[in-house]
Every structure is written in C-alpha cells, then in structure tokens.
Write a protein that holds these residues in place. Structure first.
Motif, PDB file in Angstrom:
ATOM      1  N   ILE A  81       0.862   4.088  -1.898  1.00 46.83           N
ATOM      2  CA  ILE A  81       1.452   2.847  -2.418  1.00 46.83           C
ATOM      3  C   ILE A  81       0.820   1.642  -1.714  1.00 46.83           C
ATOM      4  CG2 ILE A  81       3.576   1.467  -2.453  1.00 46.83           C
ATOM      5  CD1 ILE A  81       5.102   4.109  -2.953  1.00 46.83           C
ATOM      6  N   ASP A  90       7.113  -4.937  -5.994  1.00 42.58           N
ATOM      7  CA  ASP A  90       7.197  -5.220  -7.438  1.00 42.58           C
ATOM      8  C   ASP A  90       6.335  -4.277  -8.258  1.00 42.58           C
ATOM      9  OD1 ASP A  90       9.016  -7.387  -7.225  1.00 42.58           O
ATOM     10  OD2 ASP A  90       7.366  -8.684  -6.590  1.00 42.58           O
ATOM     11  N   MET A  91       6.359  -3.001  -7.897  1.00 43.74           N
ATOM     12  CA  MET A  91       5.639  -1.974  -8.646  1.00 43.74           C
ATOM     13  C   MET A  91       6.644  -1.252  -9.543  1.00 43.74           C
ATOM     14  SD  MET A  91       3.137  -0.259  -5.825  1.00 43.74           S
ATOM     15  CE  MET A  91       1.679  -1.115  -5.262  1.00 43.74           C
ATOM     16  N   LEU A  95       8.519   0.509  -3.436  1.00 41.47           N
ATOM     17  CA  LEU A  95       8.079   0.118  -4.780  1.00 41.47           C
ATOM     18  C   LEU A  95       8.761  -1.173  -5.219  1.00 41.47           C
ATOM     19  CD1 LEU A  95       8.088   3.649  -6.477  1.00 41.47           C
ATOM     20  CD2 LEU A  95       6.069   2.242  -5.970  1.00 41.47           C
ATOM     21  N   TYR A 152       8.566   1.334 -11.860  1.00 44.11           N
ATOM     22  CA  TYR A 152       8.627   2.792 -11.920  1.00 44.11           C
ATOM     23  C   TYR A 152       9.880   3.194 -12.681  1.00 44.11           C
ATOM     24  CZ  TYR A 152      12.215   2.560  -8.276  1.00 44.11           C
ATOM     25  OH  TYR A 152      13.368   2.298  -7.570  1.00 44.11           O
ATOM     26  N   ALA A 183      -1.271  -1.387  -3.369  1.00 43.89           N
ATOM     27  CA  ALA A 183      -0.854  -2.780  -3.178  1.00 43.89           C
ATOM     28  C   ALA A 183      -1.983  -3.639  -2.618  1.00 43.89           C
ATOM     29  CB  ALA A 183       0.344  -2.851  -2.241  1.00 43.89           C
TER      30      ALA A 183
END
Length: 193
Positions: free
Chosen positions: A70, A23-24, A19, A26, A74
């Motif tokens: 994920i 650059d996700m 993550l 959370y 992405a």
C-alpha cells in the motif's frame, strides 16, 4: 481492491485504516474465516485474513506485506512508513510493538485459562506502549509529522485488547488518551469494531 476480513480482526482493521487514510477506495468483504473459509481460501492458500485482492486479481496476504505494498502504491510522499533512516526504524519498531500486543491480546483468551492474570504477557506490552504515548504527548508515537503505521498499529492493538480483554487494559491512561484521539479520526471511525 477488495479487503477480506472483519474489522474485529486487528490485522484487517489496520489495513482498512491505512487505505482510508490514503483515500484508496476498496470494497470490504466482511467474511469470517471460521464460518466461510472457502471464500478466503480462493485468494489465500493459508485461509487467513486480511487478504487484499488487487484490481488485476492478484492477492496480497499478511498485514505487514500488504501495508508495504500500500505504501508503494501511495508513493514516498504519501506513504505511512517513511522510506528510510531513523524515522523508518522508529515507525517499524513501534508498529512491531503494536502487532505484538495484538498477538498477545488474541492469545490472552487462552493464556488466562492456564496462567494467572499477572502472567499474561499483553500487560507488559500495553504498559510499554503507555510510556511511549506519555512521551509522545499530543504528537505521534514515532515523532513523525503525520500519523504513521506506528500510530495505526498501536491504536488498533489497544482498541482490540480493550474489546477482548478489558480487565487487562485498565492502567494505561496515556495510551487510552492516544487511542481515543486516533479512534476519533474518520479513517478509524469508518472501520469501527
């Protein structure tokens, strides 16, 4: 998104690193399952971490399935696992070796109570990964242009094994060098053990 599990769990940590690399954003809920199983069970009937709760409230369980989702979120240009072909097979194979070492390191606590040290199976996995690290040199484990799930899984597995069974990880200098390089990356530092 909300990630459940402590970073000492190599499975939770590999999700957090993925993550971070992508650059996700959370929220990290550093819940320990053995201390507060009800918090995890609310989202995961198996009461296991990692559990990733998405914005819509749905929960993803099991690290391999979470990583696959994920990568889907992405998109193919940013995914940490190539979409197809030999590169995909190489990344998945090396990531599987890393996960195997994670599993063996967890069980090493119990194995050494019943078996002599030379019979502890995590050693063979670490030695194999050391050979792959030596072959990779300053590159990535699966020969990809950028870091992949293979690299994350191997570095997380090795760091975890060093933390929980340091005596078993003494003779893997190339793997040490590789893991040190990965652990210096901001995505890894943000999820320190």
């Amino acid at each position: 998104m909300e990630l459940y599990g402590v970073y000492l769990s190599p499975y939770t940590r590999r999700i957090a690193i993925a993550l971070n690399l992508l650059d996700m954003p959370y929220t990290h809920n550093a819940v320990r399952v053995f201390e507060r199983p009800d918090v995890v069970r609310e989202h995961n009937p198996l009461t296991r971490v990692p559990t990733l709760v998405l914005e819509d409230g749905s929960a993803l369980i099991e690290s391999g399935a979470i990583l696959d989702e994920i990568d889907q979120m992405a998109g193919p240009d940013r995914a940490l696992t190539p979409p197809s072909g030999p590169s995909r097979r190489a990344v998945l194979q090396i990531a599987a070796l890393g996960v195997g070492v994670m599993e063996k390191a967890q069980w090493a606590f119990y194995e050494t109570r019943f078996h002599p040290e030379e019979k502890v199976q995590v050693i063979a996995g670490l030695e194999h990964l050391n050979g792959l690290a030596k072959a990779a040199g300053d590159g990535w484990m699966a020969g990809t242009q950028a870091i992949s799930q293979a690299d994350i899984s191997v570095a997380v597995a090795h760091s975890f094994a060093k933390k929980v069974r340091p005596a078993l990880t003494l003779n893997v200098p190339d793997l040490d060098k590789f893991t040190t390089r990965c652990e210096a990356l901001p995505a890894f530092q943000a999820t320190a053990l």
